[in-house]
Design an enzyme around this catalytic site. Structure first.
Site, PDB file in Angstrom:
ATOM      1  N   LEU A  51       0.869  -1.242  -0.020  1.00 29.64           N
ATOM      2  CA  LEU A  51       0.017  -0.147  -0.110  1.00 29.64           C
ATOM      3  C   LEU A  51       0.824   1.125   0.046  1.00 29.64           C
ATOM      4  CD1 LEU A  51      -2.844  -1.135   2.436  1.00 29.64           C
ATOM      5  CD2 LEU A  51      -3.031  -0.442   0.253  1.00 29.64           C
ATOM      6  N   LYS A  76      16.102  -2.446  -0.626  1.00 30.55           N
ATOM      7  CA  LYS A  76      14.844  -2.553  -1.034  1.00 30.55           C
ATOM      8  C   LYS A  76      14.013  -1.169  -1.487  1.00 30.55           C
ATOM      9  CE  LYS A  76      13.988  -6.864   1.221  1.00 30.55           C
ATOM     10  NZ  LYS A  76      13.227  -7.517   2.558  1.00 30.55           N
ATOM     11  N   ASP A  99      14.078   2.933  10.691  1.00 35.16           N
ATOM     12  CA  ASP A  99      13.831   1.586  11.490  1.00 35.16           C
ATOM     13  C   ASP A  99      12.810   1.921  12.479  1.00 35.16           C
ATOM     14  OD1 ASP A  99      13.671  -0.566  12.917  1.00 35.16           O
ATOM     15  OD2 ASP A  99      16.118  -0.981  12.994  1.00 35.16           O
ATOM     16  N   ASN A 126       2.797   4.573   7.337  1.00 35.27           N
ATOM     17  CA  ASN A 126       2.058   3.495   7.045  1.00 35.27           C
ATOM     18  C   ASN A 126       2.744   2.056   7.560  1.00 35.27           C
ATOM     19  OD1 ASN A 126       1.009   1.475   4.691  1.00 35.27           O
ATOM     20  ND2 ASN A 126       3.198   1.289   4.020  1.00 35.27           N
ATOM     21  N   TYR A 214      -2.568  -7.151  17.710  1.00 34.87           N
ATOM     22  CA  TYR A 214      -2.809  -6.174  16.607  1.00 34.87           C
ATOM     23  C   TYR A 214      -3.924  -5.204  16.662  1.00 34.87           C
ATOM     24  CZ  TYR A 214      -3.108  -4.368  11.853  1.00 34.87           C
ATOM     25  OH  TYR A 214      -3.515  -3.543  10.927  1.00 34.87           O
ATOM     26  N   LYS A 218      -3.834  -0.881  17.564  1.00 36.43           N
ATOM     27  CA  LYS A 218      -4.339   0.353  16.783  1.00 36.43           C
ATOM     28  C   LYS A 218      -5.318   1.043  17.622  1.00 36.43           C
ATOM     29  CE  LYS A 218      -2.485  -0.689  12.691  1.00 36.43           C
ATOM     30  NZ  LYS A 218      -1.739   0.270  12.024  1.00 36.43           N
TER      31      LYS A 218
END
Length: 345
Positions: A51, A76, A99, A126, A214, A218
């Site tokens: 994304l 990358k 990082d 993100n 998780y 959030k």
């Protein structure tokens, strides 16, 4: 338009109803065709794939002048940047190392942004983690979801707030979007469970439950945003949270056990949104929505209520407690002073 704080709690007792509506009954919204990002500068973390990468590509398609890919791996990052440079040769596409598991790396990144960029318009945070096994981050001792999805994310956001305030064009607020998840709506209110702090309770391996960690990580970001609007004016920086929906073709579940991946692929083939539509939610939050989205949670391309417990006295008390714990955790970098300074015009 009302903010998430002003809306009534979401009255949907069965979460699959929310999921189905978000995935199948909501028409994707693209930025207006007249959108022109010429001259603008954007930062996206975790932008070498999925994304984050697609959001950057869509911004470049709208003539974004300068894109910074903030990534852990230079190799990358440069590979991703090379693909974008080949397609958008007139744009400046830059790789910066970041990082999110290291406070020192986050501080170094913020200093580079401040010293090297003359202008910055928008930031999309993100980068995140999702895994089913309990692990801590060696440098801090915190459980990984707590560290990366919450503490490191709000730390970087706080460090970037004054930079966005001062380096966005005069009269135009900077933009800071934190990637969120609809799963936060079904996470329980974090409880102490014999601990003195919420963070301590979430760091306890006895309290760790796979995907639930998780979801709750959030919610912590949601609780932080709830308090943040008391310090940050939408005239300076518009801060919001965005859920891209359930999206296939991302690396978020890269750490899921190999035996579970075929099930994830099958579920994604049936239910997931494509990455193009998912990334369009980022653009909507980062520069289409206005001041009404400040401090709000965006889902299905619209302002949505928070987790229902945020509208209760217990939820507000938990948000106050988490805020104080977070200020204490990050005081080595003077975060409380930074936030106090954002109140001054």
């Amino acid at each position: 338009m009302a903010t998430s704080k002003d809306l009534p709690p979401l009255d949907v007792p069965f979460f699959p109803n929310v999921f189905f509506k978000n995935q199948f009954r909501t028409k994707p919204q693209r930025p207006p065709k007249t959108t022109d990002l010429s001259g603008k500068v954007a930062i996206i973390t975790g932008a070498n794939t999925g994304l984050g990468y697609e959001a950057g590509r869509q911004m470049l398609e709208l003539k974004l002048s300068h894109l910074i890919l903030a990534v852990r791996s230079n190799a990358k990052g440069e590979a991703a940047a090379a693909k974008l440079r080949a397609k958008y040769p007139t744009a400046t596409i830059e790789v910066m190392l970041l990082d999110m598991s290291q406070y020192s790396s986050i501080q170094d990144f913020a200093r580079r942004v401040d010293s090297q960029l003359q202008r910055i318009d928008m930031v999309i945070l993100n980068a995140g983690i999702f895994q089913f096994k309990y692990e801590t981050v060696p440098s801090t001792g915190h459980e990984q979801h707590v560290q990366i999805n919450y503490l490191s994310t709000v730390f970087l956001a706080t460090l970037l707030l004054p930079i966005l305030k001062h380096k966005s064009p005069p009269g135009i607020p900077g933009r800071l979007t934190i990637v969120h998840a609809a799963l936060s709506l079904v996470a329980p209110l974090p409880i102490l469970k014999g601990h003195k702090t919420l963070l301590g309770a979430m760091d306890d391996p006895k309290n760790f439950v796979g995907d639930k960690q998780y979801n709750t990580s959030k919610v912590l970001a949601e609780m932080f945003a709830y308090k943040l609007v008391d310090y940050v004016s939408a005239d300076d920086v518009i801060v919001n949270l965005v859920c891209p929906g359930y999206v296939k073709g991302t690396d978020l579940s890269r750490d899921v056990h190999i035996l579970l991946k075929p099930l994830g692929i099958l579920f994604g083939a049936i239910f997931a949104r494509n990455v193009t539509d998912g990334a369009s939610t980022y653009l909507d939050a980062a520069f289409v929505k206005g001041k009404e989205s400040h401090g709000s949670f965006l889902m299905s391309w619209k302002v949505t209520p928070y987790n229902s417990f945020m509208y209760t006295p217990e939820g507000k008390a938990a948000a106050d407690m988490l805020w104080q714990e977070t200020m204490s955790e990050l005081e080595f970098a003077g975060v409380s002073g930074i936030l106090e300074s954002m109140k001054k015009h």
